[in-house]
Structure formats: C-alpha cells, structure tokens
Design a protein around this motif. Structure first.
Motif, PDB file in Angstrom:
ATOM      1  N   UNK A   1       0.853  -0.843   4.667  1.00 30.86           N
ATOM      2  CA  UNK A   1      -0.183   0.101   4.310  1.00 30.86           C
ATOM      3  C   UNK A   1       0.230   1.452   4.866  1.00 30.86           C
TER       4      UNK A   1
ATOM      5  N   UNK B   1      -9.189  -1.859   5.994  1.00 27.34           N
ATOM      6  CA  UNK B   1      -7.733  -2.000   5.902  1.00 27.34           C
ATOM      7  C   UNK B   1      -7.347  -3.170   5.006  1.00 27.34           C
TER       8      UNK B   1
ATOM      9  N   UNK C   1      -1.162   4.731   5.748  1.00 29.13           N
ATOM     10  CA  UNK C   1      -2.255   5.682   5.933  1.00 29.13           C
ATOM     11  C   UNK C   1      -1.640   7.043   6.208  1.00 29.13           C
ATOM     12  N   UNK C   2      -2.275   8.092   5.754  1.00 25.53           N
ATOM     13  CA  UNK C   2      -1.716   9.409   6.047  1.00 25.53           C
ATOM     14  C   UNK C   2      -2.588  10.200   7.008  1.00 25.53           C
ATOM     15  N   UNK C   3      -3.863   9.871   7.059  1.00 25.69           N
ATOM     16  CA  UNK C   3      -4.758  10.464   8.060  1.00 25.69           C
ATOM     17  C   UNK C   3      -5.548   9.315   8.675  1.00 25.69           C
ATOM     18  N   UNK C   4      -6.131   9.541   9.869  1.00 28.26           N
ATOM     19  CA  UNK C   4      -6.757   8.417  10.568  1.00 28.26           C
ATOM     20  C   UNK C   4      -7.828   7.673   9.771  1.00 28.26           C
ATOM     21  N   UNK C   5      -8.661   8.390   9.023  1.00 28.34           N
ATOM     22  CA  UNK C   5      -9.772   7.722   8.333  1.00 28.34           C
ATOM     23  C   UNK C   5      -9.323   7.172   6.998  1.00 28.34           C
ATOM     24  N   UNK C   6      -9.683   5.920   6.729  1.00 27.46           N
ATOM     25  CA  UNK C   6      -9.318   5.323   5.457  1.00 27.46           C
ATOM     26  C   UNK C   6      -9.973   6.063   4.306  1.00 27.46           C
ATOM     27  N   UNK C   7     -11.231   6.480   4.474  1.00 21.67           N
ATOM     28  CA  UNK C   7     -11.904   7.160   3.359  1.00 21.67           C
ATOM     29  C   UNK C   7     -11.244   8.514   3.088  1.00 21.67           C
ATOM     30  N   UNK C   8     -10.779   9.190   4.143  1.00 19.01           N
ATOM     31  CA  UNK C   8     -10.070  10.463   3.939  1.00 19.01           C
ATOM     32  C   UNK C   8      -8.725  10.221   3.251  1.00 19.01           C
TER      33      UNK C   8
END
Lengths: 482, 454
Positions: free
Chosen positions: A169, A157, A171-178
C-alpha cells in the motif's frame, strides 16, 4: 465476523454508486435517448436497499479487521456489479442477466471484454454508463468512498490495500482519506487533460468522453465495433498511446512530481523497468509486423498502439491483431503476463512483481554456482525481505492457476477452440479485454454460455482485486460464525 | 499538526494512536518492517521504514514541514540525535525520551545544545506519580486537566463514607458543610457511569471527583480520610524508578526500605541512598517480606521488572493489611482483571510517559480543525474530558444550566472564567469566552452545541 459492520459499510458504498449514476441519467435526458427510466429505476432500487443498510444497521464494534476488510471489498464489488448491470437489463440493451452482469464486471474491473452484439443505435446514456464504470473501477470505488465517508471505519488500510493495485500500500500522506483525495484529484486532472487533448484531435465530445474513461481507467470499452480503428484518427491514436502509458504508472508519482520531488519520483526502479519493457516490445512488435504492412510508418503506428494498449491492460485496438504473424501475437500475449505498474489503474500481475521475480530467478541461478554467496535482493533502493519474494511467487502461481482452471471450465462449453478459451481466461484475469481467436479485438464474448460468462466474471474480479479478496468469498472461514 | 514519531515501540504506538484520534497527521518511523506493518494495519498513519537518525529518512518523513518530532526508540543517543537532525531540517519542536540518569544530570546543557524542547524520563515520571499518590494516600489515582487548575481524584467508596447509598443531588443538601465537588464519573464492574442527580453511589464504586486541589483536600478531610500519613514505605525492586522515588520521598520524612535481589545493585543503591534501608533479598518470598515488617508498613510499592511479580506481591501486601499498595504494571489488558482483585493504585510507566508527552503536544495545538480545544482521556480511555470555548452567539449563553438540555451521559464538569476555576451547579450559567470542560462516556463530540441545547 462482524456482519453488521460489513452491511453498514456496504450500504454507504452502494449509496455512493447510486450517486455515480446521476451523470448517466443527465446524459440520457440531454440526448433524449429514452433510457432515463432504467437509471431512475436502478437508483431507486439502490436507495431502497442501501439506505436501510446504512442507517438502520449499527455495528457495536467499529474496528475493521482484515477479514471484514476483505469481505467488504469483495462483496462490494459483486453487489456494485449486480446493481450496475440493471440499466443494461431495464433498457433492453442486454436483456440477458448474465450478459449484463458480465458487461458490468468487465467495466468495473477495467477489463473491456464485451458481449454487446451491436454498437450502432444503442442509447448513448447506456454507452456512457458502460464506459463510466471503467473510470470508477480504475482508481477504485472504495477509495472514492473514503473521500465522501472518511469515517466509514477507523481502520481503512485493509480496504484500500485489497482494492489498490500491487502488493504494498503506498500512502502518500498520513491520512488515508487525504491520500484518497489526492489520488482522485490527480486522476481527475489527468483525465481532464486527456479529454481536452482528444477534443483537439477532432473527436466529438461524446467519443472523447467514452475514450477518456476507457483510457484513464485502462479499461478499453469503445463505442465502435472496430474499437479505435474505426475512427481512423492518427492524432487521437497517438494521444491515447501516450495516456495509456501515463495511466499505467503509479498515480502517486504525479503527486510527488507536482510537489517538486520529480527527481526522486522519476528515479523509481519500477518505472524504469516498465518503460524499458514498453520500448523493447514496441520495437520488436513493429519489426515483426513491418513485412505485413510494407510501410514502417504504418507498422509503427499499429505496433506502438497495440503494445501500449495491452501492457496498460486497456485492450483498445486499431487493427485486428488476430491477423498478425504468430510471433507478434505471442509478444502481445507475453505482455498480458506483465501488466501495469503498482499503484496505477491498470491490471495484470504488475511490473513490480515481475521485476522482483526476474531478480529472484537470477539470484537463484547464481546460487547454484556459488552456494555460499549471500545476496539480499534490492528493489527501489532497499533490501527486500525473502518472505515478500515467496509471497509474490505464491501470488503468481495462484494467478496462473486461476487462468488455467478458468480456461478448463469455459472449455466445457465445447463451442470455441483451445486458443480462444485459453486467451479468454488470460485476458480476463489480467483485465486486458480482447484475447485471440473468436474473442479477438474485433470479436466478442457473446458466444459463451451463461455458466462460462459467470466463470469469466469471477476471473475478472479476481484479477482486479488481486486474487485474495475473491478467494476469501469461497473460503468457509469467512462464513463461519466466529 | 504534522507529528513525527520515531520508534514504534510500546510508547510510540500508543502515542501514534492517540494523536491520530486527536486529528493530527502522524508519521511513524521505525526500522522494523513487521512492526510497521502492524501499525499500518491498525492506525491511519504514514509509516516510513528507516533509521530515524538518518537525515534522508527524516526528509522522506517530511521533517522539514513537521511541527513536532517525538523520539521514543530504546536508545537515548538515537533519540537525541533524531531531535538534533530534525530540528536542523526545520521541525519546530522536539521531544526526546531520555532514560539514563547520567544524561539527566547534564540535561540542561543537552537540551540547549541539541534543541530538545522537552526531555521525558519515564522512570522519573513514574516516581513523581507515585510520590503524588503517597502525598494523597486517600486517592487511588490523580489526573489533572485545564492546565493543571482542575484535579480529578479517584477513590474507592467505603461503607462508612457519608456519601454512599444516597442520590447524588441529596449529598450537598443533606450533609451539612461538605465541600462542593463534582461527581464526575463512577466506575462500577468495569463500566463507566456519568452520574446524574439520581445516581446512587454504592460502597465499592470507584468514584472520580473533580475540583481544585484545596477543595479536594477539604473534601477528604470531611470524609475523614486524611488522617492517614505515610511514614514507612517498602519498595520492591531496586530499579531506576525506585531510586528516583526514594530520593524524592526521603526528604519528606518518610522512612524507605528497598528490597533488591541483586547484590551488586543493592550495594550500589546503598551507596547512593545512605538514608534508605536497603535489603538484599527476594521480594517474592513472603516470609522475607514478613520478616522485614511488611505488616507495619504504611505503603508497599512493587516496582520490579515483572508485572506478574508486582501484582502477586502487591496482592499479598494488601491481604496483610498494608493500607496503601502501589503496583507497577505495563500490561493494559491486565487492568480489568486487577480491578476485581482490590488493588487500587496501578501505575503504568508507559501510560505516564505518553500522557506527559501528550500534555506537551496539546499545549502546542492552536485550535484549528475541530472546535475541541483540548481532549483528555480518562480512566484508560473509557471516558473523555473535552475543553471548549463558549462562543458569543451560542444559544446557551447566559441561561442557567438547570434550564438547559444537557445530553445524556455527559456532564458540564468545570468552567474556567478569567483564570478562575469553579464547578458549575444548576444556578450557574455559561458566559461567552468561558472555557467549559465536558466529561463524556462516548467519543466523537466535536462541538459544545451538541452537548448543551436550549
């Protein structure tokens, strides 16, 4: 301070940078412009430095704290620019190290200020790399690294927050890499669409690619000395105007639209502010320059393009707006203090921040009339904490402070006038590109001394990373051993 | 799986952390911006601000496509309401933390009508855990895995135990008739060791042995540890946990005394638990404890609301010679300190609640993603037990374990073959389709082939 972790992560990111030079190398071989060795040499150096850092330095503690996150981001951008500058030096396009560094920083930060003395006859691969840095820097290299190296650290993060545009920040889905993957897919798809549109307007594939990178990253490097104006292609100008606006909005919005939440996505308050500002300024600028051009159509063509170019912080130009009436110039200068939307590829202080400040100012005025009135500021349909307001206010103070300090430092050269120096600093911190006076859209930054070029480079980095990560580099806290 | 966690408190945070590590997509919902900020900084989860009982918030968090919702806010009513709405929106499973004993009485109806698939009661869960420790007083901790077919029991090795001061591979050879258990892990000075054959267990080590419960019981009988029966218990603090515990162990013929400082509470307990001996007094007063016959107690259980108070009185009881001392403590950071003090059985309601919920979630995981079937965290996360299914074409199939290379600091702990559990030794081999449980000190193992090579 966990230096091992920082070095390990930097090694991984620099390896990724080596990979991003491969397309430029391919272009060089394709056109046979003779600059291939400068890329091979740079890639070799990158691997030589980065591979040991990545493979041999193993941090015991893998959790990234805020300070390591900030340091990683700022060092990453500095190192990336140093290595990214090497092809310019090796190929002889920009033999001066400070010039090459300035040009690369300007590329990665999507500023688009240039020191290139001439555009004709330069190796195509070098011009390609110069513009490709815009495309990479627009969405962020660390964000890209999260796709390929998702396990780079447990706590990402801090990295993404420091690099992405805006105070929060998203985020659009839980995983940062996703999230990173989705952002790059959206970014890539929109860029491809733009590329195809530009081809359809009759641009050569090379021109189309260069201007796609510059538009998508909201950078502004062109391969012509007179920028977009030199191509004299109205259709391409219209396409670019539209896409500069598209890329100055929140990339996450397009994902939500694709997911079918377009009603919610388009309801965004920041988007409405942004579009209103764009519309109002387009009308105002067009009206102001109408007398100069005599024809409403021509005024509209140049007015809309320049407004889109400046607010998106791209910095392309179809005309030398340096020659416009002072009122029109001032309107453009004001736009440099607005910038693009949060979560976009653009620079500037961001529309969201400005909108909140306007609201806070209005509340403050009301407060003097009605001291007992309780009013919570609302943005995007929810209450905003007062601590957020003061954070943003402080950010803007430092932002303007950096501009003034920078202008002061580069004035020491004694070469340029006040207008040039002031707008040079403003345009660099806002990542726009051209300023006014000698650094106008048809001019360049070559006249500055080495010292001033370094100052301006720092300003560009500070603007792109939203001040704090770069200030951290100058803070003794970060270099002190625990 | 996509999992929503409502309530970013102690339990919610630990759950979110654990679930992201197990490769789930986690969305955390809470009303407090600051709490969410901290979570966003430290965990790779999506944070949504808002009231979890608000349908719009749940929609934003993706309740329509979520697999599980876990509600752990401080309010039972909100928890239940969240589950109800999320279920209506399309979430597949709902887990609610429900504390109030009033609701527990009508839990069946509530669960049915509100669509709650699992109701977690932290107080009762803690009581169950303590009850288990009282039934097997030789253990300082019990964890079960492989769907409860394998137990891992923790105990502290003493000087007089036959197994100390000799290499592990000599234990079964030299001690005739000792039931064969697996020495899964040894904790010494806060470090976890996975013992190989040459490892020597020293007095004072915390040893974790694993086998099925029958073998474990026989094992402790061999060590001469099962002669202790708990008959008299003194509980400090008249909390809900104390109530559940007393209710549970009184029928086992255990005589229970509860010490509670608050007069009203004491009277209330006395009314509910006529068989128990309720004392109204300050449990931190050592004289008072001695007066109530602390020295003659078989077990002392500290369940007051303050961790520090529990630890200090527990220590005092331990010094007074009470054989079994159980202490409630929610501060994970205290655990390493406590280890040095000689208090063995530390119970954390937070951890118990989390592991109860995690057990349910793991049972709903259907293999996707990594090859790890299940993952259990042992010893406060210092070691992991991973369950894999052996595949037909893997190179280790059919080869005796002694001929295979096993990765250092890992252990093939248990094999479950056609529902039967056994602890493998050198002659045993793995067959295709076996469930293999590995115990490892390091995290991040994702394939059985990383552990076992030919």
């Amino acid at each position: 301070m966990n230096y091992k972790l920082v070095i390990h992560n930097l090694g991984a990111i620099l390896l990724l940078e080596a990979a991003t030079m491969v397309p430029s190398l391919a272009i060089s071989l394709l056109y046979g412009d003779g600059a291939w060795f400068s890329f091979v040499l740079t890639i070799g150096l990158l691997v030589l430095v980065a591979l040991p850092a990545w493979k041999l330095v193993h941090p015991e503690e893998k959790n990234l704290r805020a300070r390591e996150g900030f340091l990683t981001v700022s060092l990453c951008w500095v190192l990336m620019s140093i290595f990214g500058a090497m092809p310019f030096v090796f190929s002889g396009v920009l033999p001066g190290v400070a010039d090459a560094f300035f040009e690369t920083v300007s590329g990665f930060t999507t500023t688009g200020s240039t020191v290139l003395p001439s555009f004709e006859g330069q190796p195509r691969s070098i011009m390609f790399w110069r513009s490709f840095t815009h495309w990479l820097g627009g969405m962020g290299v660390l964000v890209l690294s999260l796709i390929f190296l998702p396990r780079i650290s447990g706590r990402t993060a801090h990295l993404v927050r420091a690099e992405s545009a805006g105070p929060t920040l998203s985020k659009i889905v839980p995983r940062m890499s996703d999230t990173a993957k989705i952002l790059y897919v959206v970014y890539g798809a929109l860029s491809l669409l733009l590329f195809v549109c530009l081809l359809l307007t009759g641009l050569s594939p090379f021109d189309a690619a260069i201007h796609t990178f510059g538009t998508a990253g909201t950078g502004g490097f062109s391969n012509y000395a007179m920028s977009v104006g030199q191509m004299n292609n109205v259709a391409a100008e219209i396409v670019m105007t539209v896409f500069m606006i598209v890329f100055s909005t929140n990339m996450a919005m397009y994902f939500r639209i694709i997911r079918g939440e377009w009603r919610d996505a388009l309801k965004s308050e920041e988007l409405r502010w942004f579009l209103s500002i764009v519309a109002v300024f387009m009308v105002l600028v067009t009206l102001t320059i109408w007398p100069e051009y005599g024809s409403l159509a021509t005024a509209l063509r140049h007015g809309t393009f320049q407004v889109a170019s400046i607010i998106s912080t791209s910095g392309f130009a179809t005309v030398d707006f340096n020659l416009w009436a002072p009122a029109a110039q001032l309107l453009l200068l004001l736009l440099m203090f607005v910038g693009a939307c949060v979560g976009s590829t653009g620079g500037g202080p961001k529309v969201g921040r400005i909108a909140l400040m306007v609201k806070a100012a209005r509340r403050e005025v009301h407060h003097t009339f009605q001291p007992r009135k309780v009013q919570v500021l609302r943005f995007e349909g929810r209450g905003v904490d007062d601590s957020m307001i003061s954070q943003i206010a402080m950010f803007l103070v430092i932002y303007v402070g950096m501009m003034l300090l920078g202008a002061m430092l580069i004035s020491l050269d004694g070469v340029h006038d006040l207008k040039t120096n002031l707008t040079a600093a403003i345009t660099c911190v806002s990542n726009v590109g051209p300023g006014f006076g000698a650094v106008g859209p048809m001019g360049n930054f070559a006249g500055y001394s080495v010292f001033s070029k370094l100052v301006l480079s720092v300003l560009m980095l500070a603007g792109r990373l939203e001040i704090y990560p770069i200030l951290v580099l100058f803070s003794p806290v970060i270099w002190r051993r625990n | 799986m996509r999992i929503l966690v409502v309530g970013d408190g102690k339990v919610g945070h630990v759950l979110a952390e654990q679930l992201t590590q197990e490769a789930h997509d986690v969305v955390v919902i809470d009303e407090d911006e600051q709490v969410l900020q901290r979570t966003e900084d430290t965990l790779d989860v999506l944070c949504v601000r808002g009231n979890g009982a608000n349908a719009k918030t749940l929609m934003n968090a993706g309740a329509a496509k979520a697999d599980i919702i876990i509600t752990a806010t401080h309010s039972d009513e909100v928890n239940m309401l969240c589950c109800l709405i999320a279920k209506r929106l399309g979430t597949k499973y709902a887990i609610a933390r429900i504390r109030d004993p009033e609701y527990n009485e009508s839990l069946n109806i509530l669960q049915q009508e509100l669509g709650i698939d699992m109701a977690v009661n932290p107080d009762r869960g803690t009581a169950v855990e303590i009850g288990r420790l009282l039934r097997f007083p030789f253990a300082t901790g019990i964890e079960s895995f492989a769907k409860g077919r394998v137990e891992m029991v923790e105990f502290r090795a003493h000087e007089e135990d036959a197994i100390v001061n000799m290499p592990v591979h000599d234990i079964n050879r030299k001690l005739r008739g000792i039931p064969q258990v697996l020495y899964a892990a040894v904790e010494r000075d806060g470090d976890v060791h996975i013992p190989n054959g040459d490892f020597v267990i020293l007095p004072g080590d915390k040893v974790h042995v694993s086998a099925d419960m029958v073998t474990i019981t026989a094992y402790f009988r061999y060590l001469g540890r099962d002669n202790m029966r708990i008959r008299n218990v003194l509980i400090l603090g008249g909390s809900r946990t104390s109530f559940y515990l007393a209710k549970m162990i009184i029928p086992m013929g255990i005589h229970v005394s509860i010490m509670e400082i608050d007069e009203k509470k004491a009277e209330f307990l006395s009314e509910l638990l006529p068989e128990a001996n309720i004392i109204c007094g300050d449990g931190t007063d050592q004289e008072m404890l001695e007066q109530e016959g602390l020295q003659n107690m078989d077990a002392f259980i500290a369940l007051s609301n303050r961790d520090e108070e529990n630890l200090m009185t527990g220590l005092f009881a331990s010094r007074q010679g009470v054989p079994k001392v159980v202490v409630k403590n929610n501060h994970v950071s205290y655990l390493d300190l406590i280890n040095d003090l000689g208090l063995d059985s530390i119970i954390s309601p937070k951890t118990i609640t989390c592991s109860n919920i995690l057990r349910y979630v793991r049972a709903r995981v259907n293999g996707g993603g990594t090859k790890v079937e299940k993952l259990y965290r042992l010893m406060n996360g210092k070691a992991e037990a991973l369950e894999f299914i052996a595949r037909l074409n893997d190179p280790y199939i059919g080869v005796p374990l002694r001929d295979l290379h096993i990765r250092p600091h890992t252990l093939v702990a248990v094999i479950v073959r056609r529902g039967k559990v056994f602890v493998p030794f050198g002659n045993d081999h793995i067959e295709a389709g076996d469930n293999v449980v590995i115990i490892a000190c390091e995290a991040g193992i994702s394939d059985l082939n990383e552990v076992i090579r030919r």
